[in-house]
Design a protein around this motif. Structure first.
Motif, short mmCIF file in Angstrom:
data_model
loop_
_atom_site.label_atom_id
_atom_site.label_comp_id
_atom_site.label_asym_id
_atom_site.label_seq_id
_atom_site.Cartn_x
_atom_site.Cartn_y
_atom_site.Cartn_z
N THR A 47 2.19 -2.71 4.27
CA THR A 47 1.68 -4.04 3.91
C THR A 47 0.23 -4.21 4.36
OG1 THR A 47 2.60 -4.91 5.96
CG2 THR A 47 3.97 -5.09 4.00
N ALA A 48 -0.34 -3.19 4.92
CA ALA A 48 -1.77 -3.18 5.26
C ALA A 48 -2.32 -1.82 4.84
CB ALA A 48 -1.98 -3.42 6.76
N PRO A 49 -3.64 -1.74 4.67
CA PRO A 49 -4.21 -0.45 4.23
C PRO A 49 -3.97 0.65 5.27
CG PRO A 49 -5.80 -2.25 3.98
CD PRO A 49 -4.67 -2.79 4.79
N ALA A 50 -3.92 1.89 4.81
CA ALA A 50 -3.67 3.01 5.71
C ALA A 50 -4.85 3.34 6.63
CB ALA A 50 -3.25 4.24 4.90
N TYR A 110 0.82 -1.22 0.00
CA TYR A 110 0.00 0.00 0.00
C TYR A 110 0.84 1.26 0.00
CZ TYR A 110 -3.69 -3.31 1.28
OH TYR A 110 -4.57 -4.36 1.30
N LEU A 111 2.15 1.12 -0.15
CA LEU A 111 3.03 2.29 -0.13
C LEU A 111 2.70 3.18 -1.33
CD1 LEU A 111 6.36 0.42 0.56
CD2 LEU A 111 5.31 2.10 2.09
N GLY A 112 2.48 4.45 -1.06
CA GLY A 112 2.31 5.39 -2.15
C GLY A 112 0.98 5.29 -2.88
N THR A 113 0.03 4.48 -2.39
CA THR A 113 -1.28 4.49 -3.04
C THR A 113 -1.96 5.82 -2.72
OG1 THR A 113 -2.53 3.60 -1.16
CG2 THR A 113 -1.51 2.00 -2.64
N ASP A 114 -2.94 6.18 -3.55
CA ASP A 114 -3.63 7.45 -3.32
C ASP A 114 -4.24 7.50 -1.93
OD1 ASP A 114 -2.94 8.21 -5.83
OD2 ASP A 114 -4.90 7.81 -6.73
N GLN A 115 -4.83 6.37 -1.51
CA GLN A 115 -5.46 6.36 -0.20
C GLN A 115 -4.44 6.63 0.90
OE1 GLN A 115 -6.99 2.55 1.41
NE2 GLN A 115 -8.95 3.60 1.68
N LEU A 172 -9.67 -0.32 7.95
CA LEU A 172 -9.41 -1.30 6.90
C LEU A 172 -8.19 -2.16 7.25
CD1 LEU A 172 -10.67 -2.23 4.24
CD2 LEU A 172 -9.14 -0.66 3.03
N ALA A 173 -7.24 -1.60 7.97
CA ALA A 173 -6.11 -2.41 8.45
C ALA A 173 -6.62 -3.50 9.40
CB ALA A 173 -5.07 -1.53 9.14
N PHE A 228 0.61 -3.27 12.62
CA PHE A 228 1.48 -2.19 13.07
C PHE A 228 1.16 -0.93 12.27
CE2 PHE A 228 4.23 -5.88 14.26
CZ PHE A 228 4.27 -5.62 15.61
N VAL A 229 1.88 0.13 12.58
CA VAL A 229 1.62 1.43 11.96
C VAL A 229 2.87 1.93 11.27
CG1 VAL A 229 1.36 3.87 12.56
CG2 VAL A 229 -0.27 2.21 13.43
N SER A 230 2.68 2.52 10.10
CA SER A 230 3.78 3.25 9.47
C SER A 230 3.67 4.72 9.81
CB SER A 230 3.70 3.16 7.94
OG SER A 230 3.73 1.84 7.52
N ASP A 231 4.83 5.34 9.98
CA ASP A 231 4.87 6.79 9.87
C ASP A 231 4.75 7.05 8.37
OD1 ASP A 231 5.98 9.42 9.35
OD2 ASP A 231 6.59 9.42 11.45
N LEU A 232 3.62 7.59 7.94
CA LEU A 232 3.36 7.66 6.49
C LEU A 232 4.29 8.62 5.78
CD1 LEU A 232 -0.54 7.44 6.19
CD2 LEU A 232 1.15 5.62 6.24
N ARG A 233 4.98 9.47 6.53
CA ARG A 233 5.94 10.37 5.88
C ARG A 233 7.15 9.60 5.37
NH1 ARG A 233 6.93 14.06 10.98
NH2 ARG A 233 7.35 11.95 11.68
N THR A 234 7.52 8.56 6.11
CA THR A 234 8.80 7.91 5.83
C THR A 234 8.64 6.42 5.52
OG1 THR A 234 9.06 7.34 8.16
CG2 THR A 234 9.98 9.44 7.44
#
Lengths: 512, 512
Positions: free
Chosen positions: B275-278, A441-446, B282-283, B314-320
């Motif tokens: 690797t899971a939806p943001a 899901y990296l970089g998807t619009d969502q 949905l995650a 788990f959670v990503s820091d979506l910036r990085t």
């Protein structure tokens, strides 16, 4: 987890752009966290338990009542239906309490000089702010405590003005460099309003100080009418001395504040195991009974006057009798009180975020984190003492204030909770990724869309990998807090217009 | 508050006696906090939202399904009713999922070598423990990260054995000083059981290692029958590689573990935004779908085999793209998952208590405090990674482990909640104090009785006043943690009987 090399390089490629995007300030309306989000997902009491506590509080008011009301209060409350016994105690029939609850102000707004910081106290809306009467300023670098000053209070106000997650500024330190009490009250008000445009809390307890302080406040507001139209200061009234005694002077001061159009915080600050019962439930009963007496008091002299139901029971370490503001017992007391506020539908406040630690260390982090998030999730309207408070309320720390903004951001994100909408559980995003898609899901619009609107980022908290952290020379949390504090203090001054400031300083002795 | 001098001197008089009383260990049955207290007072999701997530997960299993099951798994699951499509993906009709949920083990006990540490996973009972695969040991004094070793793991196990609020010990560090993978798996098991008699979690992912490790485990248990009667080790199986793919090798290893009588943790460790939806909801959908596939898998080969529903998003820091284990988003994911576990009535586990900070500083405190208390209040059965974890899982810190015991004590006290009983809201105590009584609750029978049974006290957290703290030469939290860690390590050794230890070391190459 399990991200391929190809994906990793994509990630690095987009990283700086995303960091830059996130660094730009967000428009208010899409910020993931805002003042006044709604809590209430956490309920330490069942409905039956809430009713049981309410019942016990009514019974306490009928059978025990409160002693030592000032004469003016006795007259107002007995006229309304309270009964003074031979023992001098005022007792409150349940019908009186119910009548006064019906008259009490609900869904009130606490105004701020900048209207964007107004606080709407309705339902489970949550606001975090400072409060207290610390007598020390904490220097966390030199690990020292010294007497707090009016300049410290002004500095704290200027810092709060810059912190997104601190929503109001109630006086948190006593200006010990001002020995004259009236001058202290005047300077406290002026230091607060000079530093921040957010709602201010102060604490007049000497009746004769209210009028001279109101003169200053009218001057600041641009006249009495302007003040009464948008009163931007509330008064924290320790109107009871638990257990079940009115505080005579403070009650008279409260009457003056009410007549001056100032919202009041009905503050019952018992200490479980000392001035309140040791069982958590019974400490809540006592605090609720005392604040219900306060509701009768306020509404018998000024029906519908804005008042915050301030059940603030504290906790004793029962081994020593010392206060413990950072304990789980404190968090439970506060969360239980928040549920009682909702039961009555009244604007409510209580204490959380206090640390017993003397310094902003790991203990301070867990104590402030646990108590604040529980208060927020319980839906407490006004979370007082939420930030900067150490040594069980005896010390205030500016660096901790700055760090606490991150804690409150995390608490607010928890309060916001989990959005379950058609979009947020739609399988389209999963199908696009899993069925013939990139497999991640990296970089998807969502993902990119939610980066700013659903995810929060600490300002001082560090999320580097050990490798990045070493390359960055192991940044130190506290050193960064010192730097941010100093940057704020170096770049901000008084919010008062220069002419007005000059006029005020000509008329009153201002000490900072 | 407002305690008179007379009261203060009474207070000091009783203080040392009370401190001494409290210092004596409490009988198990009157301890204010215990393993397995019931949470669930916090519900981040409404019932309708839980149902919506369940529905979406079923739909994901029907329409997306999972790829890459090993042949043995495909055979078992298609025999049960799963459908393999032309794209190779296994899809799961909702009737199959419902059938398998009906067969799944509920209210399971995870045994410990010392039965007093058994874990009963039913309803909202909460247990905290370690987990993870950190590759570094953190030295918080010198602020360095180094490769973790088998001795470190053994040390961590010995410390956990001494900590009241850490209820199980799942392998938390990788022994990087052992390069042979089978020897690492063998030594990992032996370091854990040598150090602690609490339930152990390990993680075999290589199928061929299961049999030789079971030989060692049978030897430790006193034979295969003794092992099967009370299996004291569970296997953490990363049986999926999110999104929606089985992990072939790990699945086969899981089959071996199941045949060997070992409870399994069905671990789905996606990372929201990678690797899971943001979207958090949905995650959770994806994690629930993956773990439901795991339930089908386990129960199609061994109906009713004990398995923990391990939704660990788990959670990503979506910036990085970097992981953030200490965030509010992480806490919400975990708490939401706990509610899904209860919806299914299955034993469940997820991650909380991770810090992103590299050191046990204030950030670590708030991250570990907030995430652990939210997991506990949500009623999560197995709170994994609850203690000692830094740098978003990359570093484990023994001093932080010791400090974390205080955090977990506070979380457990919050989970216990507010007792509302006839006693705890009886007005008798208030009447005795207020109506002709002493006017305070210090030293009343009720207060003294509750000192031990309702109030908790930190072991390392400091509640001194600034004055006491200065007189005590400003004790440092971290220095005290180092001292307590060292005292435990200096005073504890292997729990293995000497003869058995000798026999095991003769047969297997033990590296610590």
């Amino acid at each position: 987890m399990n991200i391929s090399t190809e994906q990793k390089s994509r990630r690095s490629g987009g990283r700086s752009a995303r960091v830059a995007l996130r660094a730009a300030p967000l428009a208010e309306e899409i910020r993931p966290i805002r003042p006044g989000m709604k809590g209430g997902q956490y309920k330490p009491l069942t409905d039956a338990q809430v009713a049981r506590i309410h019942e016990a509080a009514l019974q306490a008011l009928e059978e025990i009542g409160l002693s030592q009301a000032p004469q003016s209060g006795v007259e107002a409350m007995t006229a309304a239906g309270a009964i003074q016994g031979d023992d001098g105690r005022l007792r409150f029939p349940r019908a009186l309490v119910e009548d006064m609850l019906a008259k009490a102000a609900r869904n009130i707004t606490l105004n701020a000089r900048n209207p964007k910081h107004d606080l709407l106290l309705e339902e489970n809306r949550v606001y975090f702010g400072t409060a207290g009467a610390a007598v020390h300023l904490v220097d966390p670098i030199n690990r020292t405590y010294r007497d707090s000053t009016i300049q410290d209070l002004y500095d704290a106000a200027r810092i709060v003005e810059q912190l997104d997650n601190v929503h109001f500024f109630q006086r948190c330190m006593v200006a010990r460099d001002i020995t004259d009490n009236l001058q202290m009250d005047l300077n406290t008000v002026y230091a607060c309003v000079s530093g921040t445009s957010k709602h201010i809390g102060t604490s007049f307890s000497e009746p004769s100080h209210v009028a001279p302080c109101m003169d200053l406040i009218h001057e600041i507001a641009g006249g009495e009418d302007a003040w009464r139209a948008r009163p931007f200061i509330s008064n924290s009234n320790c109107f009871v001395v638990p257990p079940m005694k009115f505080a005579e002077e403070s009650c008279v001061a409260m009457e003056h504040c009410i007549r001056a159009g100032m919202p009041v915080l009905l503050l019952s600050a018992g200490q479980a195991g000392a001035t309140a019962p040791a069982p958590i439930a019974l400490a809540i009963v006592q605090a609720v009974a005392e604040c219900l007496a306060g509701v009768v008091y306020v509404n018998s002299i000024a029906p519908g006057h804005p008042a915050i139901f301030g059940t603030w029971p504290f906790v004793s370490d029962l081994r020593t009798g010392a206060m413990s503001g950072g304990s789980a017992e404190q968090a439970l007391l506060t969360a239980g009180c928040a549920q009682m506020h909702r039961f009555y539908g009244l604007p409510g406040g209580a204490a959380a975020g206090i640390s017993d630690s003397k310094l902003p260390d790991m203990q301070a982090g867990w104590e402030q984190g646990i108590t604040n998030v529980m208060a927020g999730l319980a839906g407490l309207n006004m979370v007082y003492e939420a930030v900067g408070m150490h040594a069980s309320l005896l010390g205030f720390c500016l660096e901790s204030l700055v760090l606490g903004d991150d804690i409150l951001g995390q608490a607010l994100r928890a309060v916001r909770g989990i959005d379950v909408t058609e979009d947020s559980v739609s399988l389209d995003a999963m199908k696009a990724v899993c069925l013939g898609g990139p497999g991640h899901y990296l970089g998807t619009d969502q993902t990119l869309a939610l980066m700013q609107t659903e995810y929060t980022y600490p300002k001082l908290g560090n999320r580097m990998s050990p490798k990045e952290w070493e390359e960055a020379k192991k940044p130190d949390l506290l050193a960064n807090a010192v730097a941010r504090k100093q940057a704020i203090l170096d770049s901000t001054g008084s919010l008062m217009p220069r002419e007005l400031d000059r006029a005020i300083r000509a008329r009153w002795p201002i000490h900072f």
